[in-house]
Design an enzyme around this catalytic site. Structure first.
Site, mmCIF file in Angstrom:
data_model
loop_
_atom_site.group_PDB
_atom_site.id
_atom_site.type_symbol
_atom_site.label_atom_id
_atom_site.label_comp_id
_atom_site.label_asym_id
_atom_site.label_seq_id
_atom_site.Cartn_x
_atom_site.Cartn_y
_atom_site.Cartn_z
ATOM 1 N N ARG A 180 47.166 35.039 41.868
ATOM 2 C CA ARG A 180 48.102 35.737 41.011
ATOM 3 C C ARG A 180 48.645 36.847 42.004
ATOM 4 O O ARG A 180 49.983 37.107 41.893
ATOM 5 C CB ARG A 180 47.730 36.387 39.955
ATOM 6 C CG ARG A 180 47.254 35.236 38.913
ATOM 7 C CD ARG A 180 46.498 35.702 37.459
ATOM 8 N NE ARG A 180 47.398 36.579 36.709
ATOM 9 C CZ ARG A 180 47.325 37.248 35.815
ATOM 10 N NH1 ARG A 180 46.099 37.391 35.369
ATOM 11 N NH2 ARG A 180 48.199 38.113 35.174
ATOM 12 N N CYS A 238 45.017 45.449 37.507
ATOM 13 C CA CYS A 238 44.989 44.132 37.147
ATOM 14 C C CYS A 238 46.092 43.638 36.237
ATOM 15 O O CYS A 238 47.140 43.846 36.710
ATOM 16 C CB CYS A 238 43.556 43.890 36.277
ATOM 17 S SG CYS A 238 43.786 44.797 34.770
#
Length: 283
Positions: A180, A238
């Site tokens: 990611r 995050c």
């Protein structure tokens, strides 16, 4: 102050003179939109068995406000969070121990919020419910109303501008999975990639195969090798401020203070004017 507690230490504390308030925050990141699977039901898991005396806390409703321009899990209003904690029996005079199913992300979110709002003694059960060897119960307790009055600001918090600046002036860790960070996949948010200048530091590498935190010295070595040394300011983000809280917790175990960017990638990527980096390099 220790940020985590072992199952044996918790068992001893529960029969001690000032037992902790126990919060069960079982939650899992939902990929229901992509997979078609129903979301995880933390309340049902809690009711099927929990550590005796634990009170369930709903991450989506009590540890975050409605998703929007500030991300998928924005900060709850202080008054709402305080009311939720008082309903759970949280007081300033008793320690708090938080646990989840074992991943540690949700428990860390509750830990961080309680620390940010000024609770003096809160820890996460290392390894979560999966590590607990004691008995479980299904009875739902009715705790006495607590008196916790949140005072936000006790630990550092980053907004989008602050996170972008810290990525250049200090150390900003991206706690998501490496793919990611690199922008190879993005199952949830509108754009893949990372904040320019941020360093990839997946939170999954903070724990061993048993789901418990690596020893403090190993964590310290890991983070220093990634640049968290020499008094540099450190921050973490995050996807939406949940697994990032786990990384802040890991840094605390290592003795390294760090700020959390709660809006995280879900906020950053929602604004097309913000720059996006892709690939393995911070850029």
């Amino acid at each position: 102050m220790n940020a985590i507690i072992s199952p044996s230490e918790l068992a001893n504390a529960l029969v001690g003179p000032n037992p902790p308030v126990l919060l069960d925050v079982r939650w899992q990141l939902s990929l229901a939109k992509a997979s078609g699977e129903p979301p995880f039901d933390g309340r049902a898991a809690y009711e099927s068995g929990h550590i005796p005396g634990a009170v369930f806390v709903d991450l989506e409703r009590e540890l975050a406000s409605e998703p929007g321009v500030k991300g998928r899990h924005p900060l709850p209003a202080a008054e709402d969070f305080g009311a939720a904690m008082r309903r759970a029996g949280v007081t300033a005079a008793r320690p708090v121990v938080v646990y989840d199913g074992g991943q540690g992300w949700a428990a860390a979110r509750a830990w961080w919020l309680l620390r940010w709002t000024g609770h003096p003694d809160v820890r996460v059960l290392d390894g979560g419910l999966a590590a607990w060897e004691g008995q479980l119960e299904t009875a739902v307790p009715e705790p006495a109303e607590g008196d916790f009055a949140p005072v936000p600001g006790a630990v550092p918090l980053l907004d989008a501008d602050g996170a972008g600046a810290l990525a250049r002036s200090g150390v900003l860790f991206d706690a998501r999975a490496g793919e990611r960070y690199r922008g190879e996949v993005e199952p949830i948010d509108p754009v893949g990639g990372h904040i320019p200048g941020a360093l990839s530091a997946p939170t999954t590498e903070n724990v061993g195969p048993d789901g418990r935190f690596l020893p403090a010295e190993e964590l310290r070595t890991r983070f220093k090798a990634l640049g968290a040394a020499d008094g540099r300011d450190v921050g973490v983000y995050c996807g939406s401020g949940v697994s990032g809280a786990h990384e802040v917790l890991a840094l605390a175990v290592a003795g390294i203070p760090a700020a959390l960017y709660v809006g995280s990638w879900s906020e950053w990527s929602s604004d097309p004017a913000r720059p996006v980096a892709v690939g393995p390099d911070p850029q």
